[in-house]
Design an enzyme around this catalytic site. Structure first.
Site, PDB file in Angstrom:
ATOM      1  N   ASP A  17      30.237   9.496  28.139  1.00 27.52           N
ATOM      2  CA  ASP A  17      30.977   9.712  29.377  1.00 27.52           C
ATOM      3  C   ASP A  17      30.105   9.598  30.626  1.00 27.52           C
ATOM      4  O   ASP A  17      30.237  10.380  31.565  1.00 27.52           O
ATOM      5  CB  ASP A  17      31.727  11.047  29.362  1.00 27.52           C
ATOM      6  CG  ASP A  17      33.016  10.982  28.561  1.00 27.52           C
ATOM      7  OD1 ASP A  17      33.340   9.899  28.025  1.00 27.52           O
ATOM      8  OD2 ASP A  17      33.702  12.006  28.483  1.00 27.52           O
ATOM      9  N   ASN A  52      34.543   8.795  25.150  1.00 25.59           N
ATOM     10  CA  ASN A  52      35.863   8.177  25.255  1.00 25.59           C
ATOM     11  C   ASN A  52      36.000   7.341  26.527  1.00 25.59           C
ATOM     12  O   ASN A  52      36.726   6.347  26.550  1.00 25.59           O
ATOM     13  CB  ASN A  52      36.969   9.225  25.150  1.00 25.59           C
ATOM     14  CG  ASN A  52      36.893  10.289  26.208  1.00 25.59           C
ATOM     15  OD1 ASN A  52      35.858  10.953  26.364  1.00 25.59           O
ATOM     16  ND2 ASN A  52      37.969  10.484  26.948  1.00 25.59           N
ATOM     17  N   HIS A  53      35.289   7.662  27.587  1.00 22.93           N
ATOM     18  CA  HIS A  53      35.411   6.890  28.820  1.00 22.93           C
ATOM     19  C   HIS A  53      34.750   5.518  28.695  1.00 22.93           C
ATOM     20  O   HIS A  53      35.222   4.553  29.302  1.00 22.93           O
ATOM     21  CB  HIS A  53      34.876   7.677  30.023  1.00 22.93           C
ATOM     22  CG  HIS A  53      35.811   8.770  30.404  1.00 22.93           C
ATOM     23  ND1 HIS A  53      36.757   8.631  31.396  1.00 22.93           N
ATOM     24  CD2 HIS A  53      35.979  10.007  29.885  1.00 22.93           C
ATOM     25  CE1 HIS A  53      37.462   9.743  31.491  1.00 22.93           C
ATOM     26  NE2 HIS A  53      37.002  10.598  30.579  1.00 22.93           N
ATOM     27  N   HIS A 132      30.152  12.446  20.391  1.00 31.15           N
ATOM     28  CA  HIS A 132      30.791  12.837  21.646  1.00 31.15           C
ATOM     29  C   HIS A 132      31.880  13.890  21.454  1.00 31.15           C
ATOM     30  O   HIS A 132      31.890  14.896  22.138  1.00 31.15           O
ATOM     31  CB  HIS A 132      31.366  11.610  22.368  1.00 31.15           C
ATOM     32  CG  HIS A 132      32.141  11.944  23.595  1.00 31.15           C
ATOM     33  ND1 HIS A 132      31.532  12.384  24.739  1.00 31.15           N
ATOM     34  CD2 HIS A 132      33.466  11.919  23.854  1.00 31.15           C
ATOM     35  CE1 HIS A 132      32.450  12.611  25.667  1.00 31.15           C
ATOM     36  NE2 HIS A 132      33.630  12.335  25.156  1.00 31.15           N
TER      37      HIS A 132
END
Length: 169
Positions: A17, A52-53, A132
């Protein structure tokens, strides 16, 4: 500024992220890459994990992208592509959806090999597992272990998924 690795033989894991957090995403990645090289030379390491980003950006989903971050991609990537290709028609491929960001972050894109393919989904250091957002036994089984997951992610980000299209437009 002149940032220096001070961790000597330290192992540092950045847990993803980096994207969608502000105006200087590419600058953050340049810093992390520099520190990673310096860490390796000092006997340490710095490993970046996918968050996830990073995956959202690779998929062209930019709803969390910061306006200043988008401007950074335009300045540093879009303008360079316009000049090097002698046209801005490459932008048509991205249908107005942050073309500079997407050209950089998509699978097979401009940052796929030099940056994204070097990131990992998960890593084991000693008796600790870093990831993550979570890891299940099913993930391990499905991908044949952590190395299998990392290889699958690497293969996916390196492959151009839009067929015969190219950046010329």
């Amino acid at each position: 500024e002149d940032h220096k690795w001070s961790g000597e033989e330290t192992i540092c894991i950045q847990c993803g992220d980096v994207l969608d957090r502000g105006d200087d995403e590419l600058a953050c990645y340049r810093l992390l890459a520099s520190l990673s090289r310096q860490a390796s030379e000092a006997g340490g390491s710095l490993t970046c994990l996918y968050g996830n980003h990073e995956v959202l950006n690779a998929a062209g989903l930019f709803q969390y992208a910061n306006a200043g971050g988008n401007a950074e991609y335009e300045r540093e990537i879009g303008a360079l592509l316009d000049t090097s290709l002698g046209t801005n028609r490459w932008r048509l491929e991205y249908a107005g959806n942050q073309p500079s960001r997407w050209a950089a972050m998509e699978p097979g894109g401009l940052l796929a090999e030099p940056l994204l393919a070097n990131m990992k989904v998960s890593i084991v250091v000693g008796r600790s597992v870093f990831v993550h957002a979570g890891l299940t036994a099913d993930h391990i089984k499905q991908y044949g272990g952590i190395e299998g997951m990392n290889q699958e992610a690497r293969d996916w980000i390196l492959e151009n998924h839009h067929g015969d299209y190219n950046n010329i437009g």
